[in-house]
Design a protein around this motif. Structure first.
Motif, PDB file in Angstrom:
ATOM      1  N   LYS A  97       0.829  -1.209   0.000  1.00  0.00           N
ATOM      2  CA  LYS A  97       0.000   0.000   0.000  1.00  0.00           C
ATOM      3  C   LYS A  97       0.864   1.260   0.000  1.00  0.00           C
ATOM      4  N   GLU A  98       0.250   2.355  -0.388  1.00  0.00           N
ATOM      5  CA  GLU A  98       0.909   3.657  -0.294  1.00  0.00           C
ATOM      6  C   GLU A  98       0.025   4.596   0.509  1.00  0.00           C
ATOM      7  N   PRO A  99       0.538   5.431   1.377  1.00  0.00           N
ATOM      8  CA  PRO A  99       1.929   5.440   1.853  1.00  0.00           C
ATOM      9  C   PRO A  99       2.252   4.173   2.636  1.00  0.00           C
ATOM     10  N   ARG A 100       3.505   3.794   2.532  1.00  0.00           N
ATOM     11  CA  ARG A 100       3.871   2.435   2.922  1.00  0.00           C
ATOM     12  C   ARG A 100       3.932   2.237   4.439  1.00  0.00           C
ATOM     13  N   PHE A 101       4.487   3.195   5.156  1.00  0.00           N
ATOM     14  CA  PHE A 101       4.735   2.953   6.590  1.00  0.00           C
ATOM     15  C   PHE A 101       3.739   3.689   7.460  1.00  0.00           C
ATOM     16  N   GLU A 102       3.666   3.229   8.694  1.00  0.00           N
ATOM     17  CA  GLU A 102       2.854   3.880   9.697  1.00  0.00           C
ATOM     18  C   GLU A 102       3.660   3.850  10.998  1.00  0.00           C
ATOM     19  N   VAL A 103       3.680   4.967  11.702  1.00  0.00           N
ATOM     20  CA  VAL A 103       4.314   5.005  13.015  1.00  0.00           C
ATOM     21  C   VAL A 103       3.212   5.183  14.049  1.00  0.00           C
ATOM     22  N   VAL A 104       3.238   4.350  15.084  1.00  0.00           N
ATOM     23  CA  VAL A 104       2.163   4.315  16.073  1.00  0.00           C
ATOM     24  C   VAL A 104       2.721   4.752  17.431  1.00  0.00           C
ATOM     25  N   TYR A 105       2.018   5.663  18.080  1.00  0.00           N
ATOM     26  CA  TYR A 105       2.411   6.152  19.406  1.00  0.00           C
ATOM     27  C   TYR A 105       1.322   5.763  20.400  1.00  0.00           C
ATOM     28  N   GLN A 106       1.702   5.010  21.424  1.00  0.00           N
ATOM     29  CA  GLN A 106       0.753   4.636  22.473  1.00  0.00           C
ATOM     30  C   GLN A 106       0.978   5.558  23.662  1.00  0.00           C
ATOM     31  N   LEU A 107      -0.067   6.289  24.056  1.00  0.00           N
ATOM     32  CA  LEU A 107       0.085   7.287  25.112  1.00  0.00           C
ATOM     33  C   LEU A 107      -0.700   6.883  26.355  1.00  0.00           C
ATOM     34  N   TYR A 108      -0.211   7.346  27.486  1.00  0.00           N
ATOM     35  CA  TYR A 108      -0.880   7.096  28.749  1.00  0.00           C
ATOM     36  C   TYR A 108      -0.698   8.329  29.626  1.00  0.00           C
ATOM     37  N   SER A 109      -1.732   8.666  30.371  1.00  0.00           N
ATOM     38  CA  SER A 109      -1.645   9.775  31.303  1.00  0.00           C
ATOM     39  C   SER A 109      -1.617   9.224  32.721  1.00  0.00           C
ATOM     40  N   ILE A 110      -0.499   9.403  33.378  1.00  0.00           N
ATOM     41  CA  ILE A 110      -0.407   8.956  34.773  1.00  0.00           C
ATOM     42  C   ILE A 110      -1.327   9.815  35.643  1.00  0.00           C
ATOM     43  N   THR A 111      -1.467  11.087  35.270  1.00  0.00           N
ATOM     44  CA  THR A 111      -2.310  11.995  36.055  1.00  0.00           C
ATOM     45  C   THR A 111      -3.764  11.560  36.054  1.00  0.00           C
ATOM     46  N   TYR A 112      -4.303  11.258  34.841  1.00  0.00           N
ATOM     47  CA  TYR A 112      -5.736  10.962  34.739  1.00  0.00           C
ATOM     48  C   TYR A 112      -6.029   9.485  34.506  1.00  0.00           C
ATOM     49  N   GLY A 113      -5.036   8.691  34.164  1.00  0.00           N
ATOM     50  CA  GLY A 113      -5.257   7.280  33.928  1.00  0.00           C
ATOM     51  C   GLY A 113      -5.946   6.965  32.620  1.00  0.00           C
ATOM     52  N   HIS A 114      -5.923   7.881  31.648  1.00  0.00           N
ATOM     53  CA  HIS A 114      -6.515   7.550  30.359  1.00  0.00           C
ATOM     54  C   HIS A 114      -5.432   7.320  29.303  1.00  0.00           C
ATOM     55  N   ARG A 115      -5.879   6.589  28.246  1.00  0.00           N
ATOM     56  CA  ARG A 115      -4.937   6.204  27.188  1.00  0.00           C
ATOM     57  C   ARG A 115      -5.394   6.774  25.863  1.00  0.00           C
ATOM     58  N   PHE A 116      -4.466   6.830  24.916  1.00  0.00           N
ATOM     59  CA  PHE A 116      -4.808   7.295  23.580  1.00  0.00           C
ATOM     60  C   PHE A 116      -3.777   6.765  22.595  1.00  0.00           C
TER      61      PHE A 116
END
Lengths: 168, 176
Positions: B67-86
């Motif tokens: 496929k194009e565009p070929r690559f994907e970069v994934v960032y897994q985030l977490y908030s220690i303050t609020y305990g939510h993820r994104f």
């Protein structure tokens, strides 16, 4: 009590080669060296349930200079190979190698870019022990095979030597 | 804060065009953002007092070949303050030199350093302004990217030798 009771104060004659082989196989000190999960089975072989000291092998040496046997216990990654070869090179002759487990024998389940597909690509292996990981009984059986092999060696007439050039 | 609200907050700051796609799967949102905005988006997600994503769990890559565009970069985030993820994703196209290029997020989260080095060596994605652009796990002499889809399982004897060879030039080293 001791062995002197059975010797009965007489002279005993034996074959020097047999005697050297017997001494070697009866106190074959392994190198304290583990690469992966097989190392845990190797450790289990040493502790009291299986007790390798029954065969004169309880002394795992931390230094290759004092070791006779290298048990390649586990997955050898390509980045590890220079270190393994150097350790083998530092061991004094005569030295023996056991490839323990599927990974050390053939690469095992790791058919990929990072793992050496069998330690025999780099070291002269004496005994292969399959299993993932082999149980302590299997390791002990492999060691007995090696002992039998040592007893058949021509240790005086034709001493074994497997020099390899250590990687830089 | 729930996943929709985090996305809405992102949109209220950067406008609608920041969300190229948003997928909600098992209560986790994956938002694809434009590559050029990745630094701004990440800085906002970390510094906004109501989001406060102060912990970067993971940075990884995906190869979508062919496929194009070929690559994907994934960032897994977490908030220690609020305990939510994104989860933030970015599409990275393969450039003329056979590599992807994207800004490094090390200035925002220092922990991204090793994650980006691994992603870089495995997929051949250059992280611009990375403070330490060496390989992390692979031998320095290798010139291949093993986690790309078109990489053969074991590589060739030439590309992935058992022992290091001096003849291969190190690719990721910046020339002094």
């Amino acid at each position: 009590m001791g062995i002197e009771r059975h010797l009965n104060d007489t002279v005993h004659v034996t074959n020097l080669e047999w005697f050297v082989n017997w001494a070697r196989k009866s106190s074959m000190w392994p190198l304290g060296f583990g690469l992966a999960c097989c190392a845990l089975e190797m450790i289990a072989t040493v502790v009291s349930r299986y007790d390798m000291s029954r065969f004169g092998m309880e002394v795992f040496r931390p230094s290759p200079r004092q070791a006779d046997l290298m048990i390649v216990s586990g997955t050898a990654s390509k980045k590890m190979i220079p270190a393994i070869r150097r350790i083998y090179e530092q061991m004094a002759e005569p030295r023996w190698v056991i490839a323990m487990g599927a990974c050390a024998c053939t690469g095992g389940i790791y058919k990929n870019y990072a793992v050496v597909q069998g330690i025999d690509r780099h070291l002269p292996v004496d005994v292969y022990i399959p299993g993932c990981p082999p149980r302590p009984e299997a390791l002990l059986d492999g060691i007995f095979q090696l002992h039998a092999k040592v007893m058949k060696e021509q240790s005086i007439k034709n001493p074994r030597s497997f020099p390899i050039k250590a990687a830089t | 804060m729930d996943q929709e609200s985090i996305k809405d907050r992102l949109v209220s700051k950067f406008g609608d065009e920041v969300v190229q796609s948003a997928v909600l799967f098992r209560d986790q949102m994956a938002v694809t953002v434009p590559k050029d905005l990745i630094l701004d988006v990440c800085r906002f997600l970390k510094e906004d007092p109501e989001l406060s994503f102060d912990f970067l769990s993971f940075v990884g890559g995906v190869d979508w070949y062919p496929k194009e565009p070929r690559f994907e970069v994934v960032y897994q985030l977490y908030s220690i303050t609020y305990g939510h993820r994104f989860r933030i994703k970015t599409k990275v196209e393969m450039a003329e030199d056979g590599r992807g290029h994207i800004d490094s997020v090390v200035p925002i989260w220092p922990t991204a350093n090793w994650h980006e080095r691994e992603t870089s060596e495995m997929f051949g994605i250059t992280f611009l302004n990375h403070p330490d652009p060496r390989k992390l796990l692979l031998p320095d002499t290798w010139n291949v990217y093993p986690l790309r889809k078109d990489f053969p399982l074991e590589g060739t004897e030439e590309d992935t030798p058992d022992l290091p060879r001096a003849t291969h030039a190190a690719p990721d080293q910046p020339s002094e």
